[in-house]
Motif scaffolding. Structure first.
Motif, mmCIF file in Angstrom:
data_model
loop_
_atom_site.group_PDB
_atom_site.id
_atom_site.type_symbol
_atom_site.label_atom_id
_atom_site.label_comp_id
_atom_site.label_asym_id
_atom_site.label_seq_id
_atom_site.Cartn_x
_atom_site.Cartn_y
_atom_site.Cartn_z
ATOM 1 N N SER A 48 9.796 -6.216 4.731
ATOM 2 C CA SER A 48 9.869 -5.428 5.966
ATOM 3 C C SER A 48 8.473 -4.929 6.364
ATOM 4 O O SER A 48 8.348 -4.133 7.299
ATOM 5 C CB SER A 48 10.851 -4.278 5.811
ATOM 6 O OG SER A 48 10.338 -3.350 4.888
ATOM 7 N N GLY A 49 7.469 -5.364 5.642
ATOM 8 C CA GLY A 49 6.091 -5.098 6.085
ATOM 9 C C GLY A 49 5.382 -3.981 5.350
ATOM 10 O O GLY A 49 4.234 -3.670 5.649
ATOM 11 N N ARG A 55 3.631 4.935 2.351
ATOM 12 C CA ARG A 55 4.580 5.882 1.773
ATOM 13 C C ARG A 55 6.016 5.503 2.133
ATOM 14 O O ARG A 55 6.298 5.197 3.300
ATOM 15 C CB ARG A 55 4.312 7.322 2.261
ATOM 16 C CG ARG A 55 3.223 8.040 1.492
ATOM 17 C CD ARG A 55 1.836 7.595 1.841
ATOM 18 N NE ARG A 55 1.566 7.680 3.261
ATOM 19 C CZ ARG A 55 0.756 6.868 3.933
ATOM 20 N NH1 ARG A 55 0.115 5.886 3.315
ATOM 21 N NH2 ARG A 55 0.567 6.996 5.242
ATOM 22 N N LEU A 56 6.889 5.563 1.133
ATOM 23 C CA LEU A 56 8.323 5.346 1.356
ATOM 24 C C LEU A 56 9.038 6.666 1.081
ATOM 25 O O LEU A 56 9.107 7.113 -0.072
ATOM 26 C CB LEU A 56 8.876 4.265 0.419
ATOM 27 C CG LEU A 56 10.374 4.005 0.604
ATOM 28 C CD1 LEU A 56 10.644 3.261 1.909
ATOM 29 C CD2 LEU A 56 10.956 3.209 -0.559
ATOM 30 N N ALA A 57 9.540 7.313 2.151
ATOM 31 C CA ALA A 57 10.271 8.572 1.980
ATOM 32 C C ALA A 57 11.720 8.239 1.625
ATOM 33 O O ALA A 57 12.313 7.338 2.213
ATOM 34 C CB ALA A 57 10.203 9.388 3.268
ATOM 35 N N VAL A 58 12.257 8.977 0.655
ATOM 36 C CA VAL A 58 13.596 8.658 0.148
ATOM 37 C C VAL A 58 14.399 9.953 0.016
ATOM 38 O O VAL A 58 14.030 10.838 -0.758
ATOM 39 C CB VAL A 58 13.482 7.962 -1.236
ATOM 40 C CG1 VAL A 58 14.855 7.684 -1.810
ATOM 41 C CG2 VAL A 58 12.670 6.675 -1.135
ATOM 42 N N GLN A 59 15.464 10.070 0.818
ATOM 43 C CA GLN A 59 16.354 11.237 0.669
ATOM 44 C C GLN A 59 17.766 10.705 0.463
ATOM 45 O O GLN A 59 18.509 10.490 1.425
ATOM 46 C CB GLN A 59 16.308 12.145 1.906
ATOM 47 C CG GLN A 59 17.036 13.462 1.649
ATOM 48 C CD GLN A 59 17.358 14.267 2.892
ATOM 49 O OE1 GLN A 59 17.624 13.716 3.951
ATOM 50 N NE2 GLN A 59 17.352 15.586 2.749
ATOM 51 N N VAL A 60 18.101 10.440 -0.783
ATOM 52 C CA VAL A 60 19.399 9.829 -1.091
ATOM 53 C C VAL A 60 20.020 10.496 -2.323
ATOM 54 O O VAL A 60 19.318 11.116 -3.119
ATOM 55 C CB VAL A 60 19.255 8.308 -1.385
ATOM 56 C CG1 VAL A 60 18.719 7.560 -0.181
ATOM 57 C CG2 VAL A 60 18.392 8.038 -2.603
ATOM 58 N N ALA A 61 21.342 10.308 -2.465
ATOM 59 C CA ALA A 61 22.031 10.826 -3.644
ATOM 60 C C ALA A 61 21.534 10.102 -4.890
ATOM 61 O O ALA A 61 21.060 8.960 -4.819
ATOM 62 C CB ALA A 61 23.532 10.617 -3.486
ATOM 63 N N SER A 99 3.402 12.871 6.015
ATOM 64 C CA SER A 99 3.033 11.780 5.103
ATOM 65 C C SER A 99 2.774 10.477 5.859
ATOM 66 O O SER A 99 2.298 9.512 5.280
ATOM 67 C CB SER A 99 4.167 11.539 4.090
ATOM 68 O OG SER A 99 5.319 11.067 4.768
ATOM 69 N N ALA A 100 3.117 10.466 7.165
ATOM 70 C CA ALA A 100 3.069 9.227 7.968
ATOM 71 C C ALA A 100 3.806 8.114 7.211
ATOM 72 O O ALA A 100 3.294 6.996 7.051
ATOM 73 C CB ALA A 100 1.634 8.826 8.278
ATOM 74 N N ALA A 101 5.024 8.438 6.764
ATOM 75 C CA ALA A 101 5.805 7.471 5.971
ATOM 76 C C ALA A 101 6.081 6.217 6.798
ATOM 77 O O ALA A 101 6.429 6.313 7.983
ATOM 78 C CB ALA A 101 7.114 8.115 5.528
ATOM 79 N N ALA A 102 5.931 5.066 6.169
ATOM 80 C CA ALA A 102 6.193 3.808 6.873
ATOM 81 C C ALA A 102 7.696 3.587 7.014
ATOM 82 O O ALA A 102 8.143 2.940 7.966
ATOM 83 C CB ALA A 102 5.567 2.648 6.095
ATOM 84 N N GLY A 122 7.607 6.314 14.525
ATOM 85 C CA GLY A 122 7.291 4.925 14.155
ATOM 86 C C GLY A 122 7.662 4.604 12.712
ATOM 87 O O GLY A 122 7.044 3.746 12.082
ATOM 88 N N THR A 123 8.684 5.291 12.189
ATOM 89 C CA THR A 123 9.092 5.087 10.794
ATOM 90 C C THR A 123 10.415 4.314 10.772
ATOM 91 O O THR A 123 11.362 4.698 11.461
ATOM 92 C CB THR A 123 9.285 6.467 10.111
ATOM 93 O OG1 THR A 123 8.058 7.187 10.225
ATOM 94 C CG2 THR A 123 9.672 6.348 8.659
#
Ligand code: MCA
Ligand code: AMP
Length: 505
Positions: A48-49, A55-61, A99-102, A122-123
């Motif tokens: 996915s580029g 940065r990969l932001a992750v808000q998951v269980a 964080s300008a997460a991608a 743009g995330t």
């Protein structure tokens, strides 16, 4: 071509059929199965580029897939940015933007609220639910189960973890591969973790304690984890006879002690109980030993530094202390006014230096400069003293911070919300003793003259703005705030005045 963190934590287990995760339904995931999921995710992310350093932001269980996402980030050089599941959309907007997460991975329920936020920034957004469903795993399904690991050095960033700031703006702590790796190696050795260990894992995996301390140490040693979705007393008691170790915040231990099913017999298979993230009362540790025969091993760390000190595995685990500096960690007690080192026994601020200490705050050079000295020492903001035998005692904090059930809460964030409410002239937020959470949040309000605030409305003002665990448990009204000669609010006076306000309710 190496990737030290991936090689040491993950890559070395390739092909191993040993169990890595035991799930609550009794099924297991082998090391190899876990690594295959991580490799598939690595393909999805890179296709996915996303590039190394993004940065990969992750808000998951909490789920095996969520942990595999961390492994995928390490393998691809993408910077893992885990976020507390309790954070609101407003809070998420700040983290993604700062964080300008991608890309952001969130659960399907949050998608509607978060996708417009991310679109504006743009995330990209993908979803991952607790049961492993969602767009992310759909895309992963057709991918190859091996991924050519991307080369990284120890100085490259592995993770960005946000810690709240005293000014109300959260700071992203930049953690390198070397920071995480050195600590995982040291802790696995100091605490004698081995391939036969089974860690009872009931912490969240969006903070240092559950993600790096618990998971990295198990991975380093090649042990297994009983991977519970969250802290649930019944499940802990059910699984304890299968486990050898537990890592928890003090609330875990006080809740276990409050349960008559928690007996010496139940802990017979356990080799080690570890506590951290907040002070464990010496009395709780003594009561724990009386009940179980085990002395809890208390250690001390921070998001910015990973773990700094630990009580010894062999030798006296001294209740009420956090033990000795870990191998490779330099620690000194300094005068907060001058920065000069103080002598043994004197109370001052705790400073630490070592391979565990972070690289600085993300895009905040002035904050980095204020807390991380040019000689490598990090000013922790904790106050302590070293006793005659070298044990570190944490005696307080030089920073305005509340720790509730192991979660850090910075009063400033709450005061900003309170001050914006109709009828509130000014406010001060303090931590007061709480039997379950150690400390809890109290809001002290000064009403505007002739216009007292409606306290229910004030509480409602927090809903969309701050995570639930940060909301005050109680609000009290006072005529004025106590101030010193410089005009600074004397929070110690308020803490003393209201110390019994929650427990005597
Ligand atoms: C949940 N609630 C809380 C907290 N947790 N309120 C204040 N403080 C908390 N810690 C609220 C919820 O919003 C909810 O509110 C109600 O309490 C019950 O929620 P529930 O999910 O059932 O909570 P719980 O299961 O009782 O959780 C308590 C907990 C949990 C098990 C202590 O907070 C936890 O797992 N804490 C660990 C945090 C941690 O991992 N810290 C490490 C940070 P309502 O009912 O009103 O909606 S890393 C760190 O500090 C450094 C590096 C280190 O040294 O480790
Ligand atoms: P965090 O910012 O979430 O990484 O929290 C770090 C803070 O937690 C430290 O600066 C200490 O104030 C506190 N902390 C961690 N472990 C302990 C401990 N064993 N005893 C007392 N405080 C602790």
């Amino acid at each position: 071509m190496t990737n030290p963190l991936y090689d040491q934590l993950f890559g070395k287990h390739a092909g191993s059929s040993r169990p890595f995760l035991w799930l609550k339904d009794g099924s297991t995931i082998s090391y190899d199965g876990f690594l295959q999921t991580a490799a598939r995710l690595a393909h999805v992310l890179t296709r996915s580029g996303l590039q190394p350093g993004d940065r990969l932001a992750v808000q998951v269980a909490k789920s095996p897939e969520a942990l595999a996402l961390y492994a995928a980030c390490v393998q691809t050089g993408i910077v893992f940015l885990p976020l507390n599941t309790a954070y609101t959309t407003d809070e998420l907007r700040y983290f993604v933007k700062d964080s300008a997460a991608a890309a952001l991975i969130c659960d399907a329920n949050s998608y509607q609220a978060l996708s417009p936020v991310c679109e504006g920034l743009g995330t990209r957004v993908e979803t991952l639910d607790a049961d492993g469903s969602g767009t992310l795993m759909e895309k992963a399904r057709g991918q190859l189960r091996e991924f050519p690991t991307i080369s990284r050095s120890e100085d490259d960033l592995a993770a960005l973890l946000y810690t709240s700031g005293t000014t109300g703006r959260s700071k992203g702590a930049m953690l390198t591969q070397g920071n995480l790796l050195s600590n995982a190696m040291t802790l696995a050795e100091e605490w004698r973790f081995g391939a036969d260990d089974v860690l009872l894992h009931a912490l969240p995996i969006f903070h240092t304690h559950g993600l790096f301390v618990a998971s990295n140490v198990s991975l380093m040693a090649g042990g297994a984890m009983i991977f519970l979705p969250r802290f649930d007393l019944d499940r802990l008691i059910e699984w304890m006879p299968q486990a050898t170790t537990l890592m928890g915040v003090p609330t875990f231990y006080t809740r276990l002690l409050d349960d008559p099913r928690f007996t010496r017999g139940l802990t017979a298979h356990m080799r080690l109980f570890i506590s951290g993230s907040a002070p464990l009362l010496a009395e709780a540790n003594v009561a724990f030993e009386t009940r179980t025969g085990h002395r809890i091993l208390e250690r001390y760390g921070m998001t910015e530094t990973n773990m700094n000190t630990s009580n010894p595995y062999e030798g006296e685990r001294r209740a009420g202390t956090v033990g000795f500096p870990l191998p490779g960690v330099d620690l000194k007690i300094t005068d907060p006014a001058t920065g000069e080192a103080l002598s043994q026994g004197q109370i001052g601020q705790i400073e630490v230096r070592g391979p565990n200490v972070f690289k600085g705050y993300w895009r905040m050079p002035e904050k980095t400069g204020a807390e991380l000295r040019s000689n490598g020492y990090f000013i922790t903001g904790d106050l302590g003293k070293i006793d005659r035998e070298g044990y570190l005692h944490i005696v307080g904090r030089n920073k305005d911070l509340i720790i509730s059930g192991g979660y850090n809460i910075y009063p400033k964030e709450i005061e900003v919300v309170l001050d914006s409410q109709p009828g509130v002239l000014e406010s001060a937020v303090i931590g007061v003793p709480h039997a379950d959470f150690g400390e809890t949040v109290l809001g002290v309000l000064v009403p505007e003259p002739g216009n007292a605030p409606n306290l229910d409305q004030v509480m409602a003002g927090f809903q969309s703005r701050l995570a639930r665990f940060k909301h005050p448990r109680k609000l009290v009204l006072v005529d004025e705030l106590p101030r010193n000669a410089m005009g600074k609010v004397q929070k110690n006076v308020l803490r003393d005045q209201f110390k019994s306000v929650i427990s005597t309710d």
